[in-house]
Scaffold this active site. Structure first.
Site, short mmCIF file in Angstrom:
data_model
loop_
_atom_site.label_atom_id
_atom_site.label_comp_id
_atom_site.label_asym_id
_atom_site.label_seq_id
_atom_site.Cartn_x
_atom_site.Cartn_y
_atom_site.Cartn_z
N HIS A 30 6.45 -1.37 3.81
CA HIS A 30 6.54 -2.85 3.98
C HIS A 30 5.48 -3.58 2.95
O HIS A 30 4.80 -2.89 2.28
CB HIS A 30 5.74 -3.15 5.28
N ASN A 77 0.80 -1.12 -0.18
CA ASN A 77 0.02 -0.05 -0.01
C ASN A 77 0.96 1.12 -0.07
O ASN A 77 1.94 1.51 0.77
CB ASN A 77 -0.98 0.04 1.23
N GLN A 135 -2.27 3.07 2.81
CA GLN A 135 -1.29 2.91 3.54
C GLN A 135 -1.58 3.57 4.81
O GLN A 135 -2.04 4.74 5.04
CB GLN A 135 0.05 3.56 2.96
P1 AMP Z 1 -0.65 -0.45 5.52
O1 AMP Z 1 -2.09 -0.14 5.39
O2 AMP Z 1 -0.20 -1.31 4.28
O3 AMP Z 1 0.16 0.70 6.13
O4 AMP Z 1 -0.63 -1.61 6.81
C1 AMP Z 1 -0.20 -1.66 8.12
C2 AMP Z 1 -0.49 -3.05 8.67
O5 AMP Z 1 0.36 -2.86 9.69
C3 AMP Z 1 -1.83 -3.24 9.04
O6 AMP Z 1 -2.08 -4.40 8.33
C4 AMP Z 1 -1.83 -3.31 10.46
O7 AMP Z 1 -2.48 -4.33 11.01
C5 AMP Z 1 -0.23 -3.78 10.63
N1 AMP Z 1 0.18 -3.49 12.05
C6 AMP Z 1 0.10 -2.47 12.61
N2 AMP Z 1 0.91 -2.41 13.90
C7 AMP Z 1 1.38 -3.53 13.89
C8 AMP Z 1 2.06 -3.97 14.92
N3 AMP Z 1 2.43 -3.65 16.16
N4 AMP Z 1 2.45 -5.44 14.87
C9 AMP Z 1 2.23 -5.79 13.65
N5 AMP Z 1 1.52 -5.58 12.62
C10 AMP Z 1 1.08 -4.24 12.94
#
Ligand code: AMP
Ligand code: ZN
Length: 112
Positions: free
Chosen positions: A99, A86, A93
């Site tokens: 990531h 994303n 995002q």
């Molecule tokens: P995005 O929308 O691509 O920025 O995705 C961020 C992702 O990070 C989401 O799927 C969240 O569930 C995940 N996320 C946020 N905080 C944590 C955390 N502490 N440990 C693992 N995953 C996380």
């Protein structure tokens, strides 16, 4: 390291994660809110905000993230998987540290 970045804190072991892989440049861990039976994130330790912020100097690191996906997916028992990056608010995002999402474990993932 960016001060209040959650993925920098995970990379620095300041907050816990369900880690599945780590080396000097990259960490991978299970997503805290999985959207598939297996859902993990592959994250460079270097704080880069998003794919939009990447430059040619990041080419090898980006390639490394991609090449880790099949290796780690296999270790997680996946025969196939989906990847997603994303990018930007308009791209959905939420965490502004680049990531790669890896999803799998369903018989067949829904079409996007
Ligand atoms: P995005 O929308 O691509 O920025 O995705 C961020 C992702 O990070 C989401 O799927 C969240 O569930 C995940 N996320 C946020 N905080 C944590 C955390 N502490 N440990 C693992 N995953 C996380
Ligand atoms: Zn960061």
């Amino acid at each position: 390291m960016s001060g209040d970045c959650i993925f920098c804190k995970i990379a620095n072991a300041q907050i816990p994660s369900k880690k599945i892989y780590e080396d000097e440049e990259v960490i991978a861990f299970h997503d805290i809110h999985p959207n598939a039976p297996v859902h993990f994130l592959i994250v460079p330790k270097l704080h880069i905000e998003s794919l939009i912020s990447c430059e040619s100097q990041h080419q090898a690191l980006l390639g490394k993230l991609l090449l880790l996906a099949p290796k780690l997916a296999k270790e997680q028992g996946l025969a196939g998987f989906r990847t997603m990056i994303n990018t930007g608010h308009d791209g959905g995002q939420e965490v502004f540290h680049i990531h790669l999402h890896v999803f799998g474990g369903s018989a067949k993932l829904p079409k996007t």
